[in-house]
Design a protein around this motif. Structure first.
Motif, mmCIF file in Angstrom:
data_model
loop_
_atom_site.group_PDB
_atom_site.id
_atom_site.type_symbol
_atom_site.label_atom_id
_atom_site.label_comp_id
_atom_site.label_asym_id
_atom_site.label_seq_id
_atom_site.Cartn_x
_atom_site.Cartn_y
_atom_site.Cartn_z
ATOM 1 N N ALA A 5 8.875 -16.831 -2.052
ATOM 2 C CA ALA A 5 7.965 -15.724 -2.662
ATOM 3 C C ALA A 5 7.545 -15.639 -1.800
ATOM 4 C CB ALA A 5 7.567 -16.450 -3.293
ATOM 5 N N LYS A 6 6.380 -16.813 -1.477
ATOM 6 C CA LYS A 6 5.148 -16.655 -0.200
ATOM 7 C C LYS A 6 5.827 -16.485 0.556
ATOM 8 C CE LYS A 6 2.011 -20.079 -1.840
ATOM 9 N NZ LYS A 6 2.011 -21.910 -1.761
ATOM 10 N N SER A 7 6.497 -16.546 1.829
ATOM 11 C CA SER A 7 6.727 -15.545 2.830
ATOM 12 C C SER A 7 7.488 -14.497 2.391
ATOM 13 C CB SER A 7 8.131 -17.220 3.608
ATOM 14 O OG SER A 7 7.445 -18.052 3.557
ATOM 15 N N ARG A 8 8.065 -13.900 1.643
ATOM 16 C CA ARG A 8 8.508 -12.879 1.922
ATOM 17 C C ARG A 8 7.527 -11.999 1.675
ATOM 18 N NH1 ARG A 8 12.693 -15.098 -1.673
ATOM 19 N NH2 ARG A 8 11.411 -14.861 -3.667
ATOM 20 N N ALA A 9 6.413 -12.117 0.502
ATOM 21 C CA ALA A 9 5.103 -11.484 0.786
ATOM 22 C C ALA A 9 4.845 -10.909 2.252
ATOM 23 C CB ALA A 9 4.424 -12.138 -0.514
ATOM 24 N N VAL A 10 4.212 -12.123 2.935
ATOM 25 C CA VAL A 10 4.162 -11.937 3.778
ATOM 26 C C VAL A 10 4.897 -11.414 5.150
ATOM 27 C CG1 VAL A 10 3.104 -13.453 6.372
ATOM 28 C CG2 VAL A 10 2.858 -13.878 3.736
ATOM 29 N N ILE A 11 5.792 -11.233 4.797
ATOM 30 C CA ILE A 11 7.101 -10.682 6.196
ATOM 31 C C ILE A 11 6.567 -8.787 5.634
ATOM 32 C CG2 ILE A 11 9.206 -9.755 6.422
ATOM 33 C CD1 ILE A 11 8.914 -13.746 6.949
ATOM 34 N N GLU A 12 6.794 -9.209 4.189
ATOM 35 C CA GLU A 12 7.027 -7.809 4.194
ATOM 36 C C GLU A 12 5.669 -6.890 3.843
ATOM 37 O OE1 GLU A 12 8.157 -7.924 -0.096
ATOM 38 O OE2 GLU A 12 9.799 -8.155 0.263
ATOM 39 N N ARG A 13 4.536 -7.441 4.035
ATOM 40 C CA ARG A 13 3.093 -6.829 3.815
ATOM 41 C C ARG A 13 3.152 -6.674 5.550
ATOM 42 N NH1 ARG A 13 0.528 -10.333 1.500
ATOM 43 N NH2 ARG A 13 -0.392 -11.202 2.947
ATOM 44 N N PHE A 14 3.226 -7.230 6.229
ATOM 45 C CA PHE A 14 3.194 -7.270 7.860
ATOM 46 C C PHE A 14 4.560 -6.307 8.025
ATOM 47 C CE2 PHE A 14 6.136 -7.822 11.628
ATOM 48 C CZ PHE A 14 4.958 -7.646 12.333
ATOM 49 N N LEU A 15 5.660 -6.028 7.945
ATOM 50 C CA LEU A 15 6.427 -4.503 7.883
ATOM 51 C C LEU A 15 5.713 -3.439 7.881
ATOM 52 C CD1 LEU A 15 9.567 -5.938 7.154
ATOM 53 C CD2 LEU A 15 9.186 -5.805 9.765
#
Length: 547
Positions: A411-421
């Motif tokens: 969940a943390k990784s998804r949040a970071v990647i989606e925020r970056f995109l």
């Protein structure tokens, strides 16, 4: 900024590294100073997807023709389609798939409804080909492009994982540590024997030759929920099914190489060495044809309560088979790392007679040594060239742990990647990330979204590292045996992906017309395995300039 450019010879490929500047927050194709720019106006217009109208009064005829085509389309369109055509009447009509591709799909019994395709010029996100472009699809290993581009951009190309050694207790002048040795991992995806020996040597240089205590493994960097996950399929011992771990060692896989000799013996070599592994070799080299070798190649692996592990090989091994190698994922991560570390420790002259368990490094323990792994650029190259799932999964979790603090969770990784995109104007409402490797039935993305990412990556500060990480057609990685006799050989950087019922390609093609293109295609169909020729034909067509 990096663009893929056609080679002067069909058997060579070139990646030009131009100036590096930041386009974050803008789609790469919207800035004409990007990879499609040129000081030559005619070149610039061609590369941006706009074709110069004919000279000598041809402009009026060209405009009239466009109006007639649009009017004809409106006349036969349904009301909703007509409104859509009116709204986009100024945009060029997308090309259809060539006959070579549709024939290959028909031979494979794959309907057009099961394939999505996007082809764009580098620097221009307007699709030249768009079939089911917005449909969420299973991308298989092409999902690694999302993970690796986010990793390079968020962590930086020079990011390096650290594996650290700590000690408590007293150290005698003779080198005996009366206390515990702690190894703390942060998810290094490539902690192989050649790397881990560096940590062993540094511990030795710190004055320790014997450990009169326990070996304690600190694996808190990843949340426990990320470990001991069920395998993707029934082949639990396949290396591609290995899950992530903060102390991933040698991909948690053993490589057994069997070599028969005329005297009837069969030598067995294993990499990496594990302290607790014992090989029981009952193989016999036999005469006759090379058939029925699978049983001899597959050992029976039995862990015992005392911590030892037996690998029993038995049966006949035909001499004509020659050397063969089998890769197996065995044991759990903790036992595998401990066995690998102790094998290296003892081979370096160190002694240890204690037990191993997991636990945190205590406050007050002193730092002995730090091993810094390869830079992220090298890791990304291994992930994409060879489609390494466990390395991708470790990178995926690392992104979340570094930005949102450990312990890492999906969940943390998804949040970071989606925020970056999102910050790069790469909003992908259909994107579904599970583990970042594509080894999943839950991960989805559309061909258009992945094409947008490829456009953006090619115009980004990490472009050279990203593009160079992709397999080159006919040259290396998962593309090394494809298109070797075709003109596109060496002129396409393509990430591949395969699962049961899934086949995918995504990357860049440097065409023979001087243009460079983004190509993405997913096939989600029960006959996908038979449709590789369709993807090869698509790449050949794009290389010929869509002719």
């Amino acid at each position: 900024m990096t663009i893929v450019s056609p080679s002067t010879s069909p058997r060579r490929r070139t990646v030009f590294a131009l100036s590096s500047f930041r386009l974050f927050g803008h789609r790469s194709g919207s800035d004409r100073s990007g990879p499609s720019a040129s000081s030559n106006p005619s070149t610039a217009s061609a590369r941006s997807g706009w074709r110069r109208p004919p000279a000598r009064g041809g402009r009026a005829r060209w405009q009239a023709a466009c109006v007639l085509v649009a009017a004809a389309a409106l006349a036969f369109a349904a009301p909703a389609d007509a409104r859509k055509l009116r709204r986009h009447a100024h945009t060029p009509v997308a090309l259809q798939l060539p006959a070579s591709v549709t024939r290959a799909l028909k031979r494979a019994d794959v309907p057009l409804s099961s394939i999505s395709v996007v082809v764009e010029r580098i620097g221009d996100p307007t699709p030249l080909v768009a079939l089911n472009a917005q449909t969420p699809m299973l991308p298989a290993s092409t999902m690694k492009l999302v993970t690796t581009y986010a990793g390079l951009s968020v962590l930086g190309p020079d990011y390096r994982w650290r594996t650290s050694a700590y000690a408590d207790g007293n150290l005698d002048p003779d080198g005996t540590l009366h206390g515990n040795l702690y190894i703390q991992g942060t998810g290094d995806p490539k902690l192989v024997p050649e790397e881990l020996i560096d940590l062993v040597d540094k511990i030795r240089r710190a004055g320790i030759t014997a450990i009169d205590g326990e070996l304690v493994l600190d694996k808190r960097f990843f949340d426990p929920s990320t470990r001991d996950l069920p395998p993707f399929d029934d082949d639990a011992e396949a290396p591609y099914n290995v899950g992530p771990d903060p102390l991933l060692y040698a991909f948690k896989s053993l490589s057994f190489t069997l070599t028969p000799s005329p005297d009837g013996n069969v030598a067995i070599d294993v990499i990496p060495a594990l302290a607790q592994l014992q090989i029981d070799n009952s193989l016999r080299a036999s005469a006759g044809p090379c058939v029925g070798v699978d049983a001899a190649l597959t050992p029976s692996v039995t862990p015992h309560r005392n911590g030892t592990v037996d690998a029993l090989f038995s049966g006949d091994y035909p001499l004509r088979c020659g050397p063969r190698t089998i890769n197996l994922a065995v044991l759990d991560h903790t036992a595998f790392f401990a066995g690998g570390f102790l094998a290296l420790w003892r081979s370096a002259g160190g002694t240890f007679n204690g037990t191993t368990h997991e636990g945190p490094v205590p406050v007050g323990a002193r730092l002995l040594a730090v091993h810094r792994g390869p830079v992220l650029t090298d890791i990304v190259r291994d992930i994409n060239k060879f489609s390494n799932n466990v390395m991708a999964r470790n990178l995926f979790l690392t992104i979340g742990a570094v930005v949102n603090k450990p312990p890492a969770t999906p969940a943390k990784s998804r949040a970071v990647i989606e925020r970056f995109l999102h910050t790069q104007a790469l909003d992908m409402p259909e994107l579904a990330l599970e583990n970042g490797s594509g080894l999943s039935r839950e991960e989805h993305i559309s061909a258009k979204s992945l094409a947008d990412l490829l456009q953006h990556a090619n115009a980004s500060p990490v472009a050279q590292a990203f593009v160079a990480s992709l397999p080159v057609a006919g040259v290396d990685g998962t593309m090394r045996n494809r298109l070797r006799s075709e003109p596109v050989f060496g002129n396409a950087h393509i990430k591949t992906g395969t699962l049961n019922d899934v086949r995918a390609i995504a990357g860049y093609v440097a065409a023979d017309n001087g243009q460079s293109y983004v190509v993405v295609s997913f096939i989600n169909d029960r006959h996908a395995a038979a449709a590789r020729a369709a993807h090869d034909a698509l790449l050949e067509w794009v290389y010929r300039g869509l002719r």
